[in-house]
Design a protein around this motif. Structure first.
Motif: not given
Lengths: 307, 307
Positions: B4, B7, B27, B31, B35, B46-52, B304-306
């Motif tokens: 975390r 992250f 967009r 965001m 967020f 600060g909601n950890s479910t919301i992506k950066s 996104k993930t790389t």
């Protein structure tokens, strides 16, 4: 950044895991034998374009039957074969609550022919004790060990203790777990994970929740935090992406919304979740197929890339 | 594993990049303001479910027009809007080589209405000097700066020097680049990236290749290595996954085959590729839509993930 050397090292580590990891798929095991990383620059074996095998996860991608509420079972199963998804939560419009043994046998034969496992039934609304008995008798006849349900009806504002007591009795009698479905700001009864937790935490451990990560977030609750916090009671998951953490947020293809799926998938692993992560796709319900396929592709890539 | 803290740290780093990265989408910028990561455990912000937010890449996902060879332009564009893809390599069955100014204007108006950019034309087979002239006149009328083509015909076994010379002359006259298409073991003429490189390396730098990562691999060539090796001459890319690095290998949804897309996308960034990565989906060509959508979802998640 992963450089080539790190990549090769992790490939070798993955290959070494092969003999230790029973969950490894057959196809991936075969591939790793064919394409085991060898000397750099050599073609065929050692070709850097060819991916290394990735161990399977303990959880599996599934479909919430509700996604297909405009489509019959045959269409649903043909599409699930096409997208290579093999777990389905059975919804009553595909198999009615009063289905008899013969109808259930025919239904299960169709699923088996499509290589689909009906892992649960529901969501089923149980407004009173009689409805609990009907739902549990149905789950027993179908032969599942998980019932996704709501102890109440859409308009309820408070949990019905009598219904919860009867469910607890049935869970003990049948060993069929109950996953209470949450519905975010659309429904006063069980809007989020915490509200369910409060009602099940002192009850039988086989009573828990179907964590809908989209609706929970639309209520403003942190779904990844709640997955961690309530892991022992997360018995099923509804997978979706949403556009905003508010009631105005709506369902959208995975990856196009605001949910951090890499972090979510890492949390599934961290808490050792072993159930189904079932896509409940509520956009374009008259023609959801492209959106489901895009979402499935997205989820799979996040799974692969976050190992 | 990213924990975390790592992250959050990388989220903050991403947020800091915001002001430095012009390619950031509107967009995502919005965001990040809504967020921005703040104190842990707090809901909403600060909601950890919301992506950066993730910075955009310099390259973009596109579609090779050939994918839609059973479908008219309207169907193609409606579907591209649905999957949110905005770059198309124009194929002659959607806009014939002899299209006049009026037809081209109507075609371009349709693309503009669908928010699609026709970034190139082709593949076009050019069997002789006259065919080169026709192809280049067409590309000029359409107004693109890239022509994907084959200097020869399907049955040829050797490159046609006269055709290549004429193309080079046209490239200089028009400033329209040529990307030679490769076709793996199915075609003797230009089966892989190396065979193209040999023929263009001493010619005008605007002559290069459309690197088809699937066909190149089916010939046994390492597509990620070749992307790195020939980067200066990679002018277009055909994106696909295949089941084996041999002639028997066939096209399949991205992620279901053997290509290592995380490594491929990292290499696109490493070599600074700025063109289109255009999905040429050759499975189920009578009903390719679900497979395309799944592939697009997969590619986007790897992007996104790389980062």
């Amino acid at each position: 950044m992963v450089n080539r050397r790190t990549f090769l090292r992790s490939s070798l580590a993955s290959a070494a895991l092969l003999s230790l990891t029973p969950a490894f798929s057959k196809r991936e095991a075969e591939m790793s034998l064919l394409f085991a990383p060898s000397s750099e620059g050599k073609e065929g074996a050692g070709n850097s374009t060819i991916k290394s095998p990735v161990p399977d996860d303990d959880f599996h991608l599934g479909m919430a039957g509700y996604t297909f509420n405009k489509f019959d079972l045959d269409t649903t199963l043909a599409f699930m074969q096409k997208i290579d998804v093999h777990y389905l939560c059975i919804k009553d419009f595909h198999l009615p609550l009063d289905a008899n043994a013969e109808q259930i046998a025919a239904f299960k034969a169709k699923l088996a022919a499509a290589n689909v496992i009906g892992y649960a039934v529901g969501p089923i609304y149980m407004k009173d004790v009689a409805a609990v008995d009907i739902a549990y008798a149905y789950a027993q006849r179908v032969g599942v060990d998980l019932l996704v349900g709501v102890p109440g009806t859409w308009g309820d504002t408070a949990p019905n203790r009598e219904v919860l007591d009867r469910i607890e009795q049935k869970v003990r009698e049948t060993n069929i777990r109950l996953a209470i479905h949450l519905h975010g700001p659309d429904m006063a009864l069980y809007p989020d994970a915490t509200s369910i937790w409060e009602d099940v935490k002192d009850r039988d451990p086989r009573m828990g929740m179907c964590l809908d990560i989209g609706h929970n977030l639309r209520y403003g609750s942190d779904s990844i935090r709640d997955l961690k916090r309530y892991a022992k009671r997360v018995l099923d998951i509804h997978l979706k992406d949403v556009t905003a953490p508010t009631k105005a947020g709506h369902a959208i293809e995975l990856g196009r919304g605001i949910i951090d799926f890499p972090l979510f998938i890492k949390m599934l692993r961290k808490v050792g979740y072993k159930g189904s992560v079932s896509l409940e796709y509520e956009k374009d319900m008259n023609d959801p197929f492209n959106g489901i396929a895009e979402s499935v592709g997205y989820f799979r890539a996040v799974q692969k890339t976050t190992r």
